[in-house]
Design an enzyme around this catalytic site. Structure first.
Site, PDB file in Angstrom:
ATOM      1  N   GLU A   1       0.813  -1.223   0.000  1.00  0.00           N
ATOM      2  CA  GLU A   1       0.000   0.000   0.000  1.00  0.00           C
ATOM      3  C   GLU A   1       0.847   1.274   0.000  1.00  0.00           C
ATOM      4  O   GLU A   1       0.500   2.242  -0.685  1.00  0.00           O
ATOM      5  CB  GLU A   1      -0.959   0.007   1.196  1.00  0.00           C
TER       6      GLU A   1
ATOM      7  N   HIS B   1     -11.343  -5.255   8.359  1.00  0.00           N
ATOM      8  CA  HIS B   1     -11.885  -5.099   7.009  1.00  0.00           C
ATOM      9  C   HIS B   1     -13.252  -4.424   7.046  1.00  0.00           C
ATOM     10  O   HIS B   1     -14.061  -4.622   6.151  1.00  0.00           O
ATOM     11  CB  HIS B   1     -12.035  -6.465   6.312  1.00  0.00           C
TER      12      HIS B   1
END
Lengths: 335, 327
Positions: A68, A137
């Site tokens: 990321e 998540h």
């Protein structure tokens, strides 16, 4: 006088509205590209980039390693040198992995460089609980980014907003974070086929009303409309406002509403403590104190990580019932 | 690699300009005239100069917190640099960035950076852009031994090799991550070894020898320009001054004898000896280069000191872009 046949109202799901916007944006500007984990060959785990690889090729629809920080930095370097990147971060929770790039680099470079940089970068991501994906998540972390000067943050509440806000975000010359809510990706609504923008920084009155204002973000907009219907029986005529853009926030539209209705509540899916609703509530009391007949209420998730078990997760999630209950509780406190 | 006399003199001139710029800036900081903290590049000049002589204005670099030398070597305007160090409206960043964010996008200098390890991901983005736009521009990413322990370096190195991006990773191994000696912050001796983990060449270079830097950088930059992918160059160098300023913060972390030993291989002295031996630069001509650099630096300091501070109203400017890229 010519009459134009009204076009059939086309209803498509939220997920297709995003994919359609990406395709149209990439067709209109060759400098737009998308990079992220599994966005190309797989079309993203949410399906938001499906079909793009075939049309635009691997140079413009870029599968990345699971890195990321690397992906976000790549977006910044590309934006600073003339491209218009869209960086897809699969789950908003993963933003924590690339916070330096977003917060210390992307948001500040223009200012630190005395205005010489232009960073037309879109960060596209998925927030929200309700899918049994547990604590890493499922978060709604939009408040973190609204707190950082240099970033803009939008949160679409449905398919029409998803397309129009994404188009505005990509065309904007600033870093804009688009925070989608994964549990409404299947929601269907009318979405014009042609490319269009929803202006950033402008709120939308979703449901007009006269004696109570609910200001809601993302999925809580549709839940608030449901709550408003429930509250008709209580003699309330609730106005529901969707700010659409959280940063910059359209204080004016909200304050005008509250001056008319005299009562307000803010609702979001994120944890209530320190959520963006706290800022909204503070602005309402600053700008409309003399008009308020009750404290400004807040609905958000309780102060806990998102649980896994569906039973616990249901307990965690804000919804229409909880919003309606909080409105009734507030009215009990009315002066 | 054949080096023309012109290039040799250019190398020397860039190094002297960095040295002079930094020595004067250090004095001004310690005299309290320049606010904040300066991380000075003295001792490492051969690296910036040896790399930068190969680059065009359209090639980009990413820099570090020790970034003045990179911008001086890339042709930065000394007046705008000093004005920025002084926090003046006429500075590169209108006084909003200071030493750690000094930048010149027109020269491809994508900014000094206050975050260790921030450069590599930005550098691969610029390199991606160069390739995407069909140019043969190259991006050079400067970073230190300390930054080679940040995850960002590893992510960027992997992606650069994977996408065969036109980027060169230029590691300035000055032996210390802030005050922590290299052997106390990583188990490898040669950071260049890490290149193997990403499928790119890794080369150890004497960072005190401007000609060695020139040669290694030339090959890596040519390789990147030809579309053959990234290279990791590790320049063994040394910080003559402290982590911050000249005398620094009084932290005892190395012996004076060690500094003196490295100073025997002063990169500016080394290149001057070499050029004198080759009959390219007489001691008088070398002295003239130093004098010219000092005159330029003094002019820049005078410009900065005579420049206005930003208006208070500038506080809220330059946060967002108001123009639109697409109608």
């Amino acid at each position: 006088m010519t009459t134009i046949e009204a076009p059939a109202t086309r209803e498509i799901p939220y997920v297709s509205a995003i994919a359609e916007a990406f395709g149209q944006l990439m067709r209109e500007d060759p400098n737009v590209f998308i990079a992220g984990e599994d966005v190309a060959l797989y079309g993203s785990v949410f399906g938001v980039t499906r079909g793009l690889l075939k049309e635009f090729g691997p140079q413009r629809v870029v599968d990345t390693p699971i890195s990321e920080s690397g992906i976000m930095g790549l977006g910044l370097g590309a934006a600073a040198t003339g491209l218009r990147p869209v960086i897809d971060i699969m789950f908003m929770d993963f933003m924590a992995v690339c916070m330096d790039e977003v917060v210390n680099q992307i948001a500040k470079i223009k200012y630190m460089f005395g205005g010489t940089a232009r960073i037309p970068l879109t960060i596209h991501t998925m927030a929200g609980a309700g899918t049994s994906m547990a604590a890493q998540h499922s978060q709604s972390l939009e408040a973190w980014f609204c707190h950082i000067p240099g970033l803009k943050v939008v949160m679409p509440s449905g398919p029409y907003e998803a397309k129009g806000l994404l188009v505005a975000a990509v065309r904007d010359d600033n870093p804009v974070m688009v925070v989608n809510t994964k549990t409404i990706l299947g929601m269907k609504a009318h979405v014009p086929e042609q490319i269009y923008e929803i202006p950033l920084g402008k709120a939308n009155v979703v449901r007009p009303g006269s004696n109570f204002t609910i200001l809601a973000t993302g999925r809580m907009v549709s839940e608030s409309v449901k709550a408003a219907e429930m509250l008709v029986a209580d003699g309330l005529d609730v106005e529901v406002i969707d700010p659409r853009t959280l940063q910059p926030f359209d204080t004016e539209t909200v304050v005008q509403s509250v001056r008319k209705t005299h009562r307000a509540l803010v609702a979001h899916e994120a944890v209530r403590f320190g959520g963006i609703g706290a800022e909204f509530a503070a602005q309402i009391q600053e700008e409309a104190f003399d008009y308020l007949d009750a404290p400004v209420g807040r609905v958000g998730a309780p102060f806990t990580p998102v649980p896994f078990s569906p039973v616990l997760e249901k307990e965690y999630m804000p919804n229409a019932e909880k919003i309606a209950a909080e409105v009734r509780r507030l009215l009990g406190k009315q002066a | 690699m054949d080096i023309s006399n012109g290039v040799l003199l250019d190398l020397h001139r860039r190094m002297v300009r960095i040295r002079t710029f930094e020595e004067e800036a250090g004095k001004l900081m310690e005299a309290g005239k320049i606010p904040g903290a300066l991380h000075l590049y003295v001792g490492e000049e051969a690296v910036a100069a040896g790399v930068m002589v190969h680059l065009r204005d359209s090639d980009q670099i990413t820099s570090t917190h020790r970034g003045h030398g990179h911008l001086v070597a890339k042709g930065g305007d000394l007046r705008k640099m000093y004005a920025e160090l002084y926090g003046r409206a006429t500075g590169y960043c209108k006084g909003k960035g200071g030493s750690m964010h000094i930048s010149d996008l027109d020269l491809g200098m994508l900014g000094a950076n206050g975050i260790v390890g921030a450069g590599p991901p930005i550098a691969i983005g610029a390199a991606f852009s160069n390739k995407y736009r069909g140019t043969d521009n190259v991006t050079v990413c400067f970073f230190g031994d300390g930054a080679s322990n940040e995850g960002t370096f590893h992510e960027a190195a992997n992606m650069a090799a994977l996408y065969k991006l036109p980027v060169v990773f230029a590691c300035e191994n000055n032996g210390f991550g802030e005050f922590t000696r290299q052997e106390r912050h990583q188990a490898v001796h040669d950071i260049a070894d890490r290149a193997a983990g990403y499928g790119m060449p890794g080369i150890v270079v004497d960072g005190m020898d401007a000609l060695a830097v020139y040669e290694a950088a030339g090959e890596a930059i040519a390789r990147a320009r030809a579309g053959s992918g990234p290279t990791l160059l590790e320049f063994k160098t040394y910080r003559f001054f402290d982590h911050v300023g000249i005398r620094g913060m009084g932290v005892i972390y190395r012996e004076d004898a060690e500094v003196l030993q490295w100073r025997e291989r002063d990169p500016v002295g080394l290149v001057e000896t070499r050029l004198a031996e080759q009959g390219i630069l007489s001691p008088e001509a070398a002295a003239a280069v130093h004098e010219a650099a000092l005159a330029d630096v003094r002019d820049a300091i005078a410009f900065a000191e005579a420049s206005p501070f930003p208006e208070p109203g500038a506080l809220m400017e330059d946060i967002y872009t108001v123009s639109r890229g697409v109608a």
